[in-house]
Design a protein around this motif. Structure first.
Motif, PDB file in Angstrom:
ATOM      1  N   GLU A 259       0.821  -1.203   0.000  1.00 55.76           N
ATOM      2  CA  GLU A 259       0.000   0.000   0.000  1.00 55.76           C
ATOM      3  C   GLU A 259       0.860   1.260   0.000  1.00 55.76           C
ATOM      4  N   PHE A 260       2.030   1.199   0.613  1.00 56.21           N
ATOM      5  CA  PHE A 260       2.922   2.355   0.617  1.00 56.21           C
ATOM      6  C   PHE A 260       3.436   2.636  -0.787  1.00 56.21           C
ATOM      7  N   VAL A 261       3.709   1.583  -1.554  1.00 54.93           N
ATOM      8  CA  VAL A 261       4.269   1.750  -2.897  1.00 54.93           C
ATOM      9  C   VAL A 261       3.182   2.026  -3.923  1.00 54.93           C
ATOM     10  N   PHE A 262       2.090   1.254  -3.894  1.00 59.38           N
ATOM     11  CA  PHE A 262       1.080   1.323  -4.944  1.00 59.38           C
ATOM     12  C   PHE A 262      -0.184   2.072  -4.554  1.00 59.38           C
ATOM     13  N   GLY A 263      -0.343   2.396  -3.281  1.00 58.11           N
ATOM     14  CA  GLY A 263      -1.553   3.073  -2.843  1.00 58.11           C
ATOM     15  C   GLY A 263      -2.472   2.125  -2.088  1.00 58.11           C
ATOM     16  N   PRO A 264      -3.639   2.617  -1.645  1.00 56.16           N
ATOM     17  CA  PRO A 264      -4.579   1.789  -0.883  1.00 56.16           C
ATOM     18  C   PRO A 264      -4.936   0.505  -1.627  1.00 56.16           C
ATOM     19  N   LEU A 265      -5.302  -0.514  -0.864  1.00 59.19           N
ATOM     20  CA  LEU A 265      -5.527  -1.833  -1.461  1.00 59.19           C
ATOM     21  C   LEU A 265      -6.634  -1.820  -2.499  1.00 59.19           C
ATOM     22  N   ASP A 266      -7.664  -0.971  -2.329  1.00 52.53           N
ATOM     23  CA  ASP A 266      -8.721  -0.927  -3.339  1.00 52.53           C
ATOM     24  C   ASP A 266      -8.162  -0.452  -4.676  1.00 52.53           C
ATOM     25  N   ARG A 267      -7.199   0.498  -4.652  1.00 53.29           N
ATOM     26  CA  ARG A 267      -6.553   0.937  -5.889  1.00 53.29           C
ATOM     27  C   ARG A 267      -5.610  -0.133  -6.421  1.00 53.29           C
ATOM     28  N   VAL A 268      -5.003  -0.889  -5.505  1.00 52.15           N
ATOM     29  CA  VAL A 268      -4.117  -1.983  -5.924  1.00 52.15           C
ATOM     30  C   VAL A 268      -4.892  -3.020  -6.728  1.00 52.15           C
ATOM     31  N   TYR A 269      -6.149  -3.277  -6.330  1.00 51.40           N
ATOM     32  CA  TYR A 269      -6.965  -4.236  -7.073  1.00 51.40           C
ATOM     33  C   TYR A 269      -7.288  -3.718  -8.473  1.00 51.40           C
ATOM     34  N   VAL A 270      -7.486  -2.409  -8.603  1.00 51.96           N
ATOM     35  CA  VAL A 270      -7.705  -1.827  -9.929  1.00 51.96           C
ATOM     36  C   VAL A 270      -6.438  -1.980 -10.771  1.00 51.96           C
ATOM     37  N   LEU A 271      -5.280  -1.692 -10.166  1.00 50.02           N
ATOM     38  CA  LEU A 271      -4.004  -1.889 -10.858  1.00 50.02           C
ATOM     39  C   LEU A 271      -3.837  -3.345 -11.268  1.00 50.02           C
ATOM     40  N   HIS A 272      -4.195  -4.255 -10.375  1.00 50.45           N
ATOM     41  CA  HIS A 272      -4.088  -5.696 -10.640  1.00 50.45           C
ATOM     42  C   HIS A 272      -4.889  -6.066 -11.887  1.00 50.45           C
ATOM     43  N   LYS A 273      -6.082  -5.500 -12.018  1.00 44.05           N
ATOM     44  CA  LYS A 273      -6.926  -5.796 -13.178  1.00 44.05           C
ATOM     45  C   LYS A 273      -6.272  -5.308 -14.466  1.00 44.05           C
ATOM     46  N   TRP A 274      -5.818  -4.069 -14.467  1.00 36.95           N
ATOM     47  CA  TRP A 274      -5.289  -3.492 -15.703  1.00 36.95           C
ATOM     48  C   TRP A 274      -3.921  -4.051 -16.071  1.00 36.95           C
ATOM     49  N   LEU A 275      -3.127  -4.438 -15.086  1.00 37.09           N
ATOM     50  CA  LEU A 275      -1.864  -5.120 -15.398  1.00 37.09           C
ATOM     51  C   LEU A 275      -2.150  -6.446 -16.091  1.00 37.09           C
ATOM     52  N   GLY A 276      -3.154  -7.167 -15.607  1.00 37.28           N
ATOM     53  CA  GLY A 276      -3.520  -8.436 -16.234  1.00 37.28           C
ATOM     54  C   GLY A 276      -4.003  -8.250 -17.658  1.00 37.28           C
ATOM     55  N   ILE A 277      -4.835  -7.227 -17.875  1.00 33.96           N
ATOM     56  CA  ILE A 277      -5.341  -6.973 -19.227  1.00 33.96           C
ATOM     57  C   ILE A 277      -4.194  -6.569 -20.159  1.00 33.96           C
ATOM     58  N   THR A 278      -3.310  -5.685 -19.687  1.00 34.61           N
ATOM     59  CA  THR A 278      -2.171  -5.266 -20.503  1.00 34.61           C
ATOM     60  C   THR A 278      -1.268  -6.443 -20.840  1.00 34.61           C
ATOM     61  N   ALA A 279      -1.049  -7.304 -19.857  1.00 36.43           N
ATOM     62  CA  ALA A 279      -0.215  -8.488 -20.091  1.00 36.43           C
ATOM     63  C   ALA A 279      -0.825  -9.384 -21.161  1.00 36.43           C
ATOM     64  N   MET A 280      -2.155  -9.531 -21.137  1.00 36.91           N
ATOM     65  CA  MET A 280      -2.795 -10.394 -22.119  1.00 36.91           C
ATOM     66  C   MET A 280      -2.755  -9.792 -23.513  1.00 36.91           C
ATOM     67  N   VAL A 281      -2.824  -8.461 -23.610  1.00 39.49           N
ATOM     68  CA  VAL A 281      -2.679  -7.806 -24.916  1.00 39.49           C
ATOM     69  C   VAL A 281      -1.290  -8.081 -25.472  1.00 39.49           C
ATOM     70  N   CYS A 282      -0.278  -7.922 -24.618  1.00 42.98           N
ATOM     71  CA  CYS A 282       1.105  -8.197 -25.046  1.00 42.98           C
ATOM     72  C   CYS A 282       1.275  -9.665 -25.445  1.00 42.98           C
ATOM     73  N   LEU A 283       0.659 -10.546 -24.665  1.00 45.37           N
ATOM     74  CA  LEU A 283       0.795 -11.975 -24.947  1.00 45.37           C
ATOM     75  C   LEU A 283       0.080 -12.342 -26.246  1.00 45.37           C
ATOM     76  N   GLY A 284      -1.087 -11.746 -26.466  1.00 44.87           N
ATOM     77  CA  GLY A 284      -1.800 -12.009 -27.712  1.00 44.87           C
ATOM     78  C   GLY A 284      -1.029 -11.524 -28.932  1.00 44.87           C
ATOM     79  N   LEU A 285      -0.440 -10.333 -28.838  1.00 44.97           N
ATOM     80  CA  LEU A 285       0.373  -9.821 -29.947  1.00 44.97           C
ATOM     81  C   LEU A 285       1.616 -10.670 -30.162  1.00 44.97           C
ATOM     82  N   HIS A 286       2.195 -11.146 -29.069  1.00 43.43           N
ATOM     83  CA  HIS A 286       3.362 -12.026 -29.165  1.00 43.43           C
ATOM     84  C   HIS A 286       3.019 -13.299 -29.933  1.00 43.43           C
TER      85      HIS A 286
END
Length: 447
Positions: free
Chosen positions: A59-86
């Protein structure tokens, strides 16, 4: 999300370009770019697995846990876009020698890719029941392991022992260890604080649970939330709920849980006094600021829960004048209305205002501005409730002069989609409009 967290993720995913750049000049650039995309996907997925551990300091690095869950979602989506293009862009380079497991690594990589694609899509389709989503989400770590195996043994223009190979391998190992920790070691370690259910009360569609510590107990700030796990069949899975009471001397905890899914309905039916439970946390930064400036608290429906703790904390901390707007639909059945009224009668700096939509009353930015008598720019506004209501009020209050940083909120839903429903509605309406434009008009009888 904190800026430092965003910068760290950006650096982690772009740093491999230092090693890939010379390869772009000496090998097929399209294939090298495809390999970079695959590497970025592994880095983001490894980071995501680590974020899911809820380790201290996140939470100190990424912000409150509720925001961390939002980050978690978008990191996963971005990773899948990269993986699909790969997968779409050819990553093969002539002249490379594969090891004995390169063929198997190729096949396993395909399995991992399609498994991750399916699970990522399932994660953003919010109408899938929570328990099914939670169960399927656990498989992501297995398919991530398939992707790491693919990287370790596939043909590539560098070895795993070179700086680039070691860098990407480190994220693969971090991701695998994080998954093992969450799936196997953490449940066995039984982390958290031991509690016992002392009281269960039903207030409309809310279930109020009071728990007493069986040891030191949990310390928390008003407005924070914690994860509850009951030691009973079907109730042992951790779920986050807001702590709806300020900290007491004996560190007893209160949750006010609305029926929103299978788990909360099961809690209402099966939770009994005397059951043991474990609490992990607390999490979140939805807490009151210090100072004598005016404050506006807006709780809509079950969103009143953090403000129950806020109001109790007024007994022991100094605060400016507070206007608490409790937005409800049914005046005859408002949980905690009497409790809040009693606190407001004793607290000179708390004003309770019940907004009942069934009586034709709606809370608006104009109403808040008028009630503050020109002190909006000095106020802190706290909101907990439906997303659309939050966005509308925030937009209007900022236009009226509220500094953006003084509007505080917590994500009301930790599991959110990506706007697929809105997109589907827009496409349907657009298609209907186009159909009406192109449909031949029938002549009227007069013609």
């Amino acid at each position: 999300m904190r800026l430092i967290g965003f910068i760290l993720v950006f650096i982690a995913s772009t740093l491999p370009l230092l090693w890939y750049w010379p390869l772009l000049l000496s090998s097929d650039p399209i294939a090298i770019f495809s390999q970079y995309l695959g590497s970025t996907a592994l880095i983001l997925m490894g980071t995501n697995q680590f974020i899911a551990t809820r380790m201290p300091g996140l939470e100190f690095v990424f912000g409150p846990l509720d925001r961390v869950y939002v980050l978690h979602k978008w990191l996963g989506i971005t990773a899948m876009v990269c993986l699909g293009l790969h997968d779409i862009i050819d990553a093969e380079i002539d002249g490379l020698r594969g090891g004995p497991l390169s063929g198997i690594a190729e096949d396993i990589g395909e399995v991992g890719l399609y498994g991750l694609l399916i699970l990522t899509i399932a994660s953003v389709i919010t109408f899938i029941p929570y328990h099914l989503w939670k169960w399927s989400h656990r498989l992501i770590g297995i398919f991530f392991f398939f992707g790491a195996f693919h990287f370790f043994f596939i043909e590539k223009p560098f070895s795993n022992l070179e700086p680039l190979g070691l860098y990407i391998s480190s994220f693969c190992i971090i991701g695998i260890l994080s998954y093992l920790w969450m799936a196997v070691l953490r449940p066995a370690a039984r982390l958290g604080h031991a509690y016992q259910v002392a009281s269960v009360r039903h207030l409309g569609d809310l279930t109020e649970v009071i728990l007493h510590p069986q040891g030191q107990g949990l310390r928390h700030e008003p407005g924070q939330f914690a994860f509850l796990s009951v030691n009973a069949v079907g109730l042992s899975e951790e779920h986050p709920f807001t702590l709806s009471a300020a900290q007491t001397q004996d560190r007893a905890l209160r949750f006010s849980i609305k029926e929103l899914g299978d788990y909360s309905r099961r809690l209402r039916r099966e939770l009994k006094v005397g059951m043991s439970a474990r609490i992990t946390g607390p999490y979140g930064r939805f807490t009151m600021p210090k100072g004598s400036g005016p404050q506006v608290w807006i709780g809509a429906g079950v969103g009143i829960t953090p403000f129950l703790a806020f109001t109790e904390s007024l007994k022991t901390r100094e605060s400016g004048h507070v206007k608490l707007y409790y937005c409800v639909r049914e005046h005859g059945d408002i949980p905690y209305a009497r409790e809040l009224e009693e606190i407001a009668m004793k607290a000179d700096n708390l004003e309770l205002i019940i907004i009942n939509s069934n009586e034709g009353v709606r809370l608006s930015a104009e109403r808040i501005v008028d009630d503050l008598s020109g002190r909006l720019s000095q106020a802190h506004v706290f909101f907990c409730g439906p997303v659309e209501m939050r966005k509308g009020l925030k937009r209007e209050l900022v236009l009226e002069g509220l500094p953006v940083g003084r509007f505080h909120f917590e994500e009301f839903e930790l599991r959110t989609g990506v706007g697929l429903k809105r997109l589907a509605i827009w496409l349907w309406n657009y298609g209907a409009q186009e159909y009406e434009k192109r449909r031949p008009k029938q002549a009227s009888p007069a013609e």
